[in-house]
Scaffold this motif. Sequence first.
Motif, PDB file in Angstrom:
ATOM      1  N   THR A 146       0.844  -1.183   0.000  1.00 14.17           N
ATOM      2  CA  THR A 146       0.000   0.000   0.000  1.00 14.17           C
ATOM      3  C   THR A 146       0.880   1.232   0.000  1.00 14.17           C
ATOM      4  OG1 THR A 146      -0.117  -0.242   2.382  1.00 14.17           O
ATOM      5  CG2 THR A 146      -2.021  -0.974   1.121  1.00 14.17           C
ATOM      6  N   PHE A 147       0.304   2.307  -0.510  1.00 10.21           N
ATOM      7  CA  PHE A 147       0.996   3.580  -0.476  1.00 10.21           C
ATOM      8  C   PHE A 147       0.625   4.276   0.817  1.00 10.21           C
ATOM      9  CE2 PHE A 147      -0.033   2.718  -4.976  1.00 10.21           C
ATOM     10  CZ  PHE A 147       1.251   2.631  -5.491  1.00 10.21           C
ATOM     11  N   LYS A 148       1.601   4.887   1.439  1.00 10.25           N
ATOM     12  CA  LYS A 148       1.297   5.635   2.664  1.00 10.25           C
ATOM     13  C   LYS A 148       1.188   7.103   2.327  1.00 10.25           C
ATOM     14  CE  LYS A 148       3.114   2.611   6.228  1.00 10.25           C
ATOM     15  NZ  LYS A 148       4.297   1.879   5.760  1.00 10.25           N
ATOM     16  N   ARG A 149      -0.024   7.557   2.124  1.00 11.74           N
ATOM     17  CA  ARG A 149      -0.260   8.972   1.863  1.00 11.74           C
ATOM     18  C   ARG A 149      -1.516   9.328   2.633  1.00 11.74           C
ATOM     19  NH1 ARG A 149       2.607   9.630  -3.292  1.00 11.74           N
ATOM     20  NH2 ARG A 149       4.268   8.196  -2.797  1.00 11.74           N
ATOM     21  N   THR A 150      -1.794  10.603   2.739  1.00 15.80           N
ATOM     22  CA  THR A 150      -3.051  11.003   3.355  1.00 15.80           C
ATOM     23  C   THR A 150      -3.854  11.876   2.406  1.00 15.80           C
ATOM     24  OG1 THR A 150      -2.022  10.888   5.513  1.00 15.80           O
ATOM     25  CG2 THR A 150      -4.106  12.058   5.388  1.00 15.80           C
ATOM     26  N   LEU A 158      -3.646  12.395  -0.965  1.00 12.34           N
ATOM     27  CA  LEU A 158      -4.084  11.833  -2.244  1.00 12.34           C
ATOM     28  C   LEU A 158      -5.302  10.910  -2.107  1.00 12.34           C
ATOM     29  CD1 LEU A 158      -3.655  11.667  -5.262  1.00 12.34           C
ATOM     30  CD2 LEU A 158      -2.017   9.829  -4.874  1.00 12.34           C
ATOM     31  N   PRO A 159      -5.272   9.907  -1.207  1.00 14.31           N
ATOM     32  CA  PRO A 159      -6.460   9.056  -1.117  1.00 14.31           C
ATOM     33  C   PRO A 159      -7.704   9.831  -0.720  1.00 14.31           C
ATOM     34  CG  PRO A 159      -4.910   8.558   0.643  1.00 14.31           C
ATOM     35  CD  PRO A 159      -4.192   9.425  -0.336  1.00 14.31           C
ATOM     36  N   LEU A 172      -8.982  11.434  -3.735  1.00 12.01           N
ATOM     37  CA  LEU A 172      -9.617  10.464  -4.637  1.00 12.01           C
ATOM     38  C   LEU A 172     -10.999  10.080  -4.131  1.00 12.01           C
ATOM     39  CD1 LEU A 172      -6.532   8.149  -5.282  1.00 12.01           C
ATOM     40  CD2 LEU A 172      -7.636   9.608  -6.974  1.00 12.01           C
ATOM     41  N   LEU A 173     -11.144  10.049  -2.809  1.00  8.33           N
ATOM     42  CA  LEU A 173     -12.431   9.682  -2.231  1.00  8.33           C
ATOM     43  C   LEU A 173     -13.409  10.852  -2.218  1.00  8.33           C
ATOM     44  CD1 LEU A 173     -11.479   7.639   0.967  1.00  8.33           C
ATOM     45  CD2 LEU A 173     -12.962   6.863  -0.872  1.00  8.33           C
ATOM     46  N   PRO A 188     -14.902  13.068  -4.209  1.00  6.15           N
ATOM     47  CA  PRO A 188     -16.149  13.199  -4.968  1.00  6.15           C
ATOM     48  C   PRO A 188     -17.242  12.269  -4.447  1.00  6.15           C
ATOM     49  CG  PRO A 188     -14.278  12.955  -6.450  1.00  6.15           C
ATOM     50  CD  PRO A 188     -13.761  12.724  -5.064  1.00  6.15           C
TER      51      PRO A 188
END
Lengths: 355, 294, 286
Positions: free
Chosen positions: B7-11, B13-14, B17-18, B20
């Motif tokens: 998994t990518f560890k970002r805050t 960006l996800p 993406l969520l 909308p």
Amino acid sequence: MAGIELGSVSKVYQGGVTALKPTTLTIPEGGLTVLVGPSGCGKSTLLRIIAGLEEPTSGTVTIAGRDVTQIEPADRDIAMVFQNYALYPHMSVYDNMAYGLKNRGTARSDIALRVNEAAKMLGIEALLQRKPRALSGGQRQRVAMGRAIVRRPKAFLFDEPLSNLDAKLRGEMRVEIRTLQQRLGVTSVYVTHDQLEAMTMADHLVVMRDGVIVQQGPPGHVYDEPDNVFVAGFLGAPPINLLPGTLAEDGTLHLDCGPHVTLPVHPPLQTGSKVTLGIRAEAIGIAAPAGSLTATVELIEELGPSRLLHLRFGTAKIIAMAPREPALRPGETLAIQLDTAALKLFDPETGRACR
Amino acid sequence: MIAKRVTFKRTGLPLALLAPQLAVTGIFFLWPTFVALKQSLYRSDAFGLRQVFTGLENYRALLFHGNYLATLERSGFFAGCVTVLSLAVGLVLAVMADSLGRSGRIWQALLVWPYALAPAVAGVLWAYMFDPAIGPITHALAHIGIDWNHVLNSGEAMTLIVMAAAMKQVAYNFLFYLAALQAIPKSLMEAAALDAAGPVRRLFSLIIPLIAPTTLFLLVVDLTYAFFDTFGLIDSTTYGGPGNSTTIMVYQVYKDGFIDQRFGPAAAQSMILLLLVGALTMVQFTLVERRIDY
Amino acid sequence: MSSFSAPPLRRVLSHVLLGLAAAVLILPVWFALVASTYNGADFLAGRVGLWFGAHGADTYKAVITGHGTIAMALPNIGQALITSTIMALLITIGKIAISLPSAFAVTYFQFPLRGFWFAVIFVTLLLPIEVRIVPTFQVAANFHLLNSFTGLTLPLIASATATFLFRQTFLSIPEELTEAARLDGASPLRFFIDIIIPMSRTSIAALTVILFIYGWNQYLWPLLITTKTSWSTIVMVIGRLSQTAAEGDPVWNYTMATALLALVPPVFVVVAMQRLFVRGLTEMEK
């Protein structure tokens, strides 16, 4: 000093499972280092930590003199070949090989040059426009290697790259990878659970078990001088014969299965110590002069150039590797001779070699 | 929750993406549901100017006075009939198509297309066939002495909407049953035939138990469809009548909330529907989980 | 194929019964087709039979151009067809466009409250439009979304099922591809665009078929959110026409012609793309 250095690297997963205990390892530059061990020994974890796909719980990773512990996998200047090839199924062979270069902003003409060069080296020029699904297992393997080569990395990492191939192809690819690696002279780390692959390919062999390196060195040396009973048993086919016994006063070894074996040198052990005798199949000869040791043939496996004799030795069963002559039949009793120089003694408690 | 090992560890960006989906969900799903919950606890005065907090009064009124209990019962009856009819017909057709092997496939296209029918369209097609004045089926029925008039006869009205509603689900059930039947190993059927089990016996002692998981799954899907997706069907055939004899829950909530603007009672009905759909969804997910285990 | 081959007689019987069932299903469409070829006078005079009448061309011309129907203050059907097409496409594209990234986020990222956000998406399954009918309308009205494509489509495009389907698809993509992409220097977004979306092509196509039908067949929400007849969708018009016909006006020919126009696009999609349709349907329910 420009290989790969691991400084007490460890990995503990969430939930407390320890995959790798603190491990320090120097992977020599330009050579092919094989990490070998049964599944769950931590060899893949170690490789993935080098790749940066897994974050070590502690420790440092240095590649070609640069500390890369905190660096993204893509920026570590390494390339990896995966067990299932991991080719992008919707891209052509060319695009598969070019993708990493594109992402790095390499010039188009330069990409074409490098891909074509690698394709030529691997003999897959004719396949460049095909999709992976239209390739055989061996061809996919070559493409996966091509993808690694075009990157011109500081190190190649191989994660069980041959385990999806059939036996014949595996033998061919083994030679091919070895030849290629020697020609390119790039530091390589190769993970496998197959001891034959490990023995035949390695410049430097690292045997692992339960998250710990148990022995390392040139493959021949590790084979001849195993530090412990696990390494002795893991390397070599057929596996080493292990016979428990007790050291007698006169320096002979009284095996639990019956026979007494004379040792060349008195081992540094007290009389009455329990020991495990390790003797490889090829160190058991059929003695022409009737010696003191006899065994009964139970089964014969023809290998072609030689054969394996399954023998009853006292009450134990042992395997000997013997030439095709003389003719033997199951049930026959014959005199055997042990190559005394090749006898290994292990402490049955700790498994360590007694030297 | 199952996720990838890698998994990518970002805050940022996800969440971007969520965003909308979360925005649409928040504005058009969660907020209105919250409002409905609140409205269900209030009563508006006659002019809709003031709202008075009345606690569970709306629910009490629904469940102990008036005709909502009758609506519940009617909805259950309607959904039950649609489900049983479409399951039975779907199964029989699937068994026959399966027994024909490859040549049974040609029937798939001819039996599956009704899935594409909007309930309102299915409704109006059946309403025409059975129109009391000019319907061709009505004429045919008159010849054999049946005087069909679903505009006046509540039993006939219910029969009409059950048939029209079942049409779409027959197609759906057929498709799932056929897939389930084709997954039964051929050797099992041959063993049964060698055990001298006839086709009918095979159906009841072998096939039906083997496809029980599919039946359970379709049962829930069909019930959900009959309870919630049939608004357009009612609104193009019987308009809930005669009387209230075909007013099912979704039609009543529309009438009360939208036509009569009785927001409190409508909101309380919404909450009851929420419980129903919640229960059906939970059952469906449990079944799906179980199915994966097989 | 598991099919157990039945003896010839029973095979014939099976074919006959399946044919009968197919005929029963097609019968309503046949009657509609026949009815659409008569005119109002024929209906009043009871001249409508089981075979085509003489006024088919007139009916369809009137329906599509809105000529005869406008006279009865009914919506223009040609326009309704266009509205329906745009609505169905927007719902399809919208649902896919918002659920692909959200499925990617919950599958491939570790971030705070991931489980909570996932549950929020899941909750939409429990809230069909019928459950929140009045307040949703009020929200849409407050945002001035009445009589607009935004209003027709936006409240319908949050879809847990599409998100679940894509998540399922993503979970079946081997982990090594993600690792290979990381080593190839692909950022998460690059990876999403270059690898994940192309690899989900079949799922996207299958879902497109299902969602187009779903969008086209919407009834209740368009009924609420549109107050002008110029914004009617074709399926909505059916309800109004059927009411007019049931009240005794001789418009059954127009009603049936409209019903046929309303059913042809989704039925065509199902029949023409049967394989994708079946796949989409069965995958959605997994």
